[in-house]
Design an enzyme around this catalytic site. Sequence first.
Site, PDB file in Angstrom:
ATOM      1  N   CYS A  97     -55.020  25.331  79.276  1.00 41.34           N
ATOM      2  CA  CYS A  97     -55.925  25.100  78.136  1.00 41.34           C
ATOM      3  C   CYS A  97     -57.311  25.583  78.526  1.00 41.34           C
ATOM      4  CB  CYS A  97     -55.985  23.632  77.729  1.00 41.34           C
ATOM      5  SG  CYS A  97     -57.256  23.335  76.452  1.00 41.34           S
ATOM      6  N   LYS A 110     -62.736   6.224  66.693  1.00 40.40           N
ATOM      7  CA  LYS A 110     -63.407   7.248  67.504  1.00 40.40           C
ATOM      8  C   LYS A 110     -64.444   7.947  66.640  1.00 40.40           C
ATOM      9  CE  LYS A 110     -61.735  10.270  70.834  1.00 40.40           C
ATOM     10  NZ  LYS A 110     -60.753  11.107  71.513  1.00 40.40           N
ATOM     11  N   LYS A 119     -67.120  14.316  64.003  1.00 38.15           N
ATOM     12  CA  LYS A 119     -67.861  14.983  62.938  1.00 38.15           C
ATOM     13  C   LYS A 119     -67.051  14.953  61.639  1.00 38.15           C
ATOM     14  CE  LYS A 119     -71.420  16.595  65.320  1.00 38.15           C
ATOM     15  NZ  LYS A 119     -72.782  16.175  65.081  1.00 38.15           N
TER      16      LYS A 119
HETATM   17 ZN   LIG Z   1     -57.509  21.092  76.060  1.00 38.55          ZN
END
Ligand SMILES: [Zn+2]
Length: 703
Positions: A137, A318, A321
């Site tokens: 990632c 959580k 935006k």
């Molecule tokens: Zn990630």
Amino acid sequence: MNTFYVTTPIYYANSLPHLGHLYTMIVSDTIARAKRQRGIETYFLTGTDEHGINIERAAQKAGRTPKEQADYVVTYYKKMTSEFGLDTEHGGFDIFMRTTEPFHYQGVSELWRRISKAKTPRGNDAIYKGHYEGWFCAACAEYKTEDEYQKPKNEGEPPTCLIHDTPLDRVSEESYFFRLSDYDEALLSVLERRPDFVRPEYRRNEVISFVRGGLQDLSVSRLKNSVSWGVPVPDDPAHTMYVWFDALTNYITAIGFGNEERQKAVGFEKFWPALHLVGKDILRFHAIYWPAFLLAADIELPRAIVAHGMWLDPNGRKMSKTLGNTVELDVLRDHFPIDAIRYFCLREMVFGQDGRFGYEGLIDRANSDLASGLGNLSSRTLTMIARYCDSRIPSGLIPEDKLLLAKRTGVDTDETTVAGFIEHARDQFVHHFDNLAFSKALETAWSVVARVDKMLTDAKPWDLAKDENQKQTLGVVLYRAAESLRWLSAMLYPVMPEASRAIWRQLGVDGSPAQVDPTQLNWGELKEGSAIGEVQPVFPRMDKAKIMSQISATEPSAGVHATEADAVVAVAPTTQPAPPMKHATEADAVGVTSFIEIDDFAKVDLRVGQVLSAERVPKADKLLLLKIDLGEEQPRQILAGIAQYYEPEKLIGRKVVIVANLKPRKLRGFESQGMVVAASYGEEGRPVIATFTEDVPNGARLK
Ligand SMILES: [Zn+2]
């Protein structure tokens, strides 16, 4: 040598700072100030992690070079630290570390060389060259194992990152490996030998079970042609170091590891080891990889790694935006005093656990604990010293011949009682503080505020002031309150530097609480006869309705308040004025008093007040002129039509309910700044003043 070193994580320079960053900085700043206050030479590091493919990509997207991208983000961090009083200029961090600094390259290369020459505890090379193939990632800058990614829905598609929800890259390349698998026993031994190495304890247990589950070797380089933005591997420039190897090392390069100039300017041996504050999401890197690198390089391990929780919105969700429930730094900066934000952060989050953050909660906390609590205690004490003692600190001792007189008023004539209480509270405070239990420490400090407040209320200084024979008794009560404030300023300085300095100054004490070690405070050192400073409000009360509407106006979609505000707006048609409450007519039809919405009730600001003085108004046989303490800087002047039923002197000291936001009006030439709430019964409308059977602080809101 008596030194201390505290670090925030260095923040990844691919996005702008937010509340989470501000929070870690506030915590570190508080710790650093507390250490310095006790005469410990302290180094406080924060900064940015500026390498890796993620920053390369962000830069590309923005049409910048990676360094320009990092510079751009750094300006925002520097702006934040300056605006919130966390930079060097304001007594905050000592270094804003950047991993693009040449001295850092030098230090990281030195660490790499050392490890590449080292043998693991099992006698193998600590670094070796191999091939790595795996799912990578880019946003996390790490390879993902099976339990760390979301398997694809359709065969042939790549898995996605659990954190970022973006497709992973299949990467196969030549890579250097760090032989982490050989360090499991060494790490477990550290974790067992040093129970405080990773905190809190349940995080330590997570780390232990992760290590017990078996460690895999760590790929610590990428080929330069796939990741070029980073520190080149020494003697093999075809490779770029893994960004975490580079980033973690900043904690030692910043203070001089591998660079003579930095070594001279700061001193690696002088300050290392550090206390690392980290978010729980990066605990593994700090509690496993970093200690393993240090073990391999034969460098002392950190003092401790402390993981803090995350801020959630007031509903426990959580912040994001997309949900529009984030807390914006600009809003905090524009509407809230820094000390109130610092106080809220440390009071509201039990350190290590998740906390909840909303603007309204922040205002409520600040108004109850700061404006009505500490601020009110400070202003009422100092105002009374100004009024009754000619602005000089009175004597804290009652002369022998006045002892009996003093006893008669119920004032404790034994000064060791209050001194003992505050000493004990101070010890508890310091103990909790040193264990990073800030919330508990502050609770303890506020037990002192409550105790001193009660002492004042019970002693009724305004009554003592009327009796010349009780002058010394009055002085003693005010001395105790002022001396307690001196202690509180010193204790609270690391949390609220500005406010503590302000109280200190107003008490007329020399120097600054920044230089007063709270463990060395002695009762009675506040000097009798010294002049107090100009009395000013330390924590002005925040007008919640006004601030919330300003926030909504400037940031319609941001902030947790949006949901509530939007809900209200949604009821009213936007094109026409809102009709009169339509449910009211329905209610009327069934013959009950009109219902109101909770919002309508919330418009009435009902507060607990305490009657400081009461007198009859000349030529108005129904009116009493009251001075009422609402926990504000000045008492309110309120007229009440109760003179036929209440003797003025009997009202003094009594807790009452006040409509605090009633528009001021003039009665018989006097301005009335509010209204006393009373029941009314019988044909003549006999008033009965609403009151409380339990103790409640002045200024507390009824809801
Ligand atoms: Zn990630």
